[in-house]
Write a protein that holds these residues in place. Structure first.
Motif, mmCIF file in Angstrom:
data_model
loop_
_atom_site.group_PDB
_atom_site.id
_atom_site.type_symbol
_atom_site.label_atom_id
_atom_site.label_comp_id
_atom_site.label_asym_id
_atom_site.label_seq_id
_atom_site.Cartn_x
_atom_site.Cartn_y
_atom_site.Cartn_z
ATOM 1 N N SER A 39 0.656 -1.119 0.146
ATOM 2 C CA SER A 39 0.065 -0.011 0.213
ATOM 3 C C SER A 39 0.871 1.144 0.016
ATOM 4 N N LEU A 42 2.417 2.004 -3.265
ATOM 5 C CA LEU A 42 1.593 2.565 -4.326
ATOM 6 C C LEU A 42 0.856 3.725 -4.146
ATOM 7 N N LYS A 43 1.397 4.485 -2.883
ATOM 8 C CA LYS A 43 0.472 5.832 -2.696
ATOM 9 C C LYS A 43 1.512 6.958 -3.299
ATOM 10 N N PHE A 56 -4.341 1.678 0.729
ATOM 11 C CA PHE A 56 -4.725 1.818 -0.407
ATOM 12 C C PHE A 56 -5.469 3.185 -0.572
ATOM 13 N N PHE A 59 -3.478 5.923 -5.242
ATOM 14 C CA PHE A 59 -2.572 5.103 -6.237
ATOM 15 C C PHE A 59 -1.677 6.159 -6.914
#
Length: 283
Positions: A39, A42-43, A56, A59
């Motif tokens: 998470s 991908l932030k 999450f 993205f």
């Protein structure tokens, strides 16, 4: 009697439900760091700072791009394969041949030599890593792919030989005898008859050895002091030392490090499970 059976059945269901809930809780505790790492990687950078534990919530691939370019993780991935693949091949080839020899070939001192090989499982690497450093330095093999691959392979040969011997020992002796009567040489017996029968063991040993080499941190750190051919494990350590506050790229670097081994294990988990279960039963 019926009431007693009903009560016993109820207690059994409650106990089973409790075990399942306990296992689910333990699984959640173990998986949460991995999910949080994915998470965070991908932030967006801003979201990592504002909401670090939100899963999450946004993205973006900026952390992965930054780790790949600024952190030079592209080179680290290549170096990890250059260290893991040759050492794995070396362990698998030598262990398979040694396991066959100790299991199927009668020769003087076979039992004693096998126990000496197994003794390597009982000797911690920490007891000889410093003398090995000076030996490699005197041979001019520090900061070299050859030297580190040999060290990585040496750490897995004892287990590999022990593991493969269990597979070869379980094969019927009639196979050897029939092949020799037909005029087959030892190499033909080994390559054409025995080897195809232990492919599950070879697959399990290959995956296990590759994972061990890929995740090895101490050997590249110790025997590559100059930083040449630095793999992902030591590369992530260096990246951490310079960017201890930049959590997003660190998580992305961790994700890059674990993705290949996770993908390999998922792709070959059946072979690995079958190989280790067979080896456990046969050993």
């Amino acid at each position: 009697m019926s009431h007693r059976n009903t009560a016993s059945s109820t207690r059994g269901r409650l106990l089973l439900t409790g075990k399942h809930l306990l296992l689910l809780g333990l699984s959640a505790v173990m998986l949460f760091p991995l999910v949080l790492t994915v998470s965070t990687a991908l932030k967006t950078g801003h979201d990592v700072k504002v909401n670090p534990f939100g899963l999450f919530s946004s993205f973006s691939t900026e952390n992965i791009v930054k780790a790949w370019t600024v952190g030079d993780f592209g080179s680290y991935v290549t170096n990890s394969f250059l260290l893991s693949v040759p050492s794995t091949l070396l362990v698998v080839v030598l262990s398979t041949m040694a396991g066959y020899a100790f299991a199927r070939l009668p020769f003087p001192g076979r039992g004693l030599l096998f126990y000496l090989v197994v003794l390597g499982l009982l000797v911690p690497f920490f007891t000889y890593m410093i003398p090995l450093y000076f030996q490699l330095r005197s041979m001019g093999m520090l900061d070299s792919l050859l030297g580190v691959n040999l060290v990585l392979a040496s750490t897995g040969l004892s287990f590999g030989t022990f593991f493969m011997r269990a597979f070869f020992s379980d094969l019927p002796v009639e196979l050897d005898q029939a092949a020799r009567i037909d005029g087959a040489s030892e190499w033909q017996i080994f390559l054409k008859i025995m080897l195809p029968l232990v492919t599950s063991g070879i697959g399990a040993l290959s995956v296990f050895t590759f994972l061990q080499s890929w995740n090895n941190f101490l050997v590249p750190l110790l025997y590559m002091p100059g930083g040449d051919y630095r793999p992902l494990t030591t590369g992530l350590y260096v990246f951490l030392g310079g960017r201890s506050v930049d959590i997003g790229p660190l998580a992305a670097g961790t994700l890059i490090t674990i993705l290949p081994v996770v993908a390999l294990f998922i792709a070959l988990h059946k072979q690995v499970t079958q190989g280790f279960l067979s080896g456990a039963v046969k050993g």
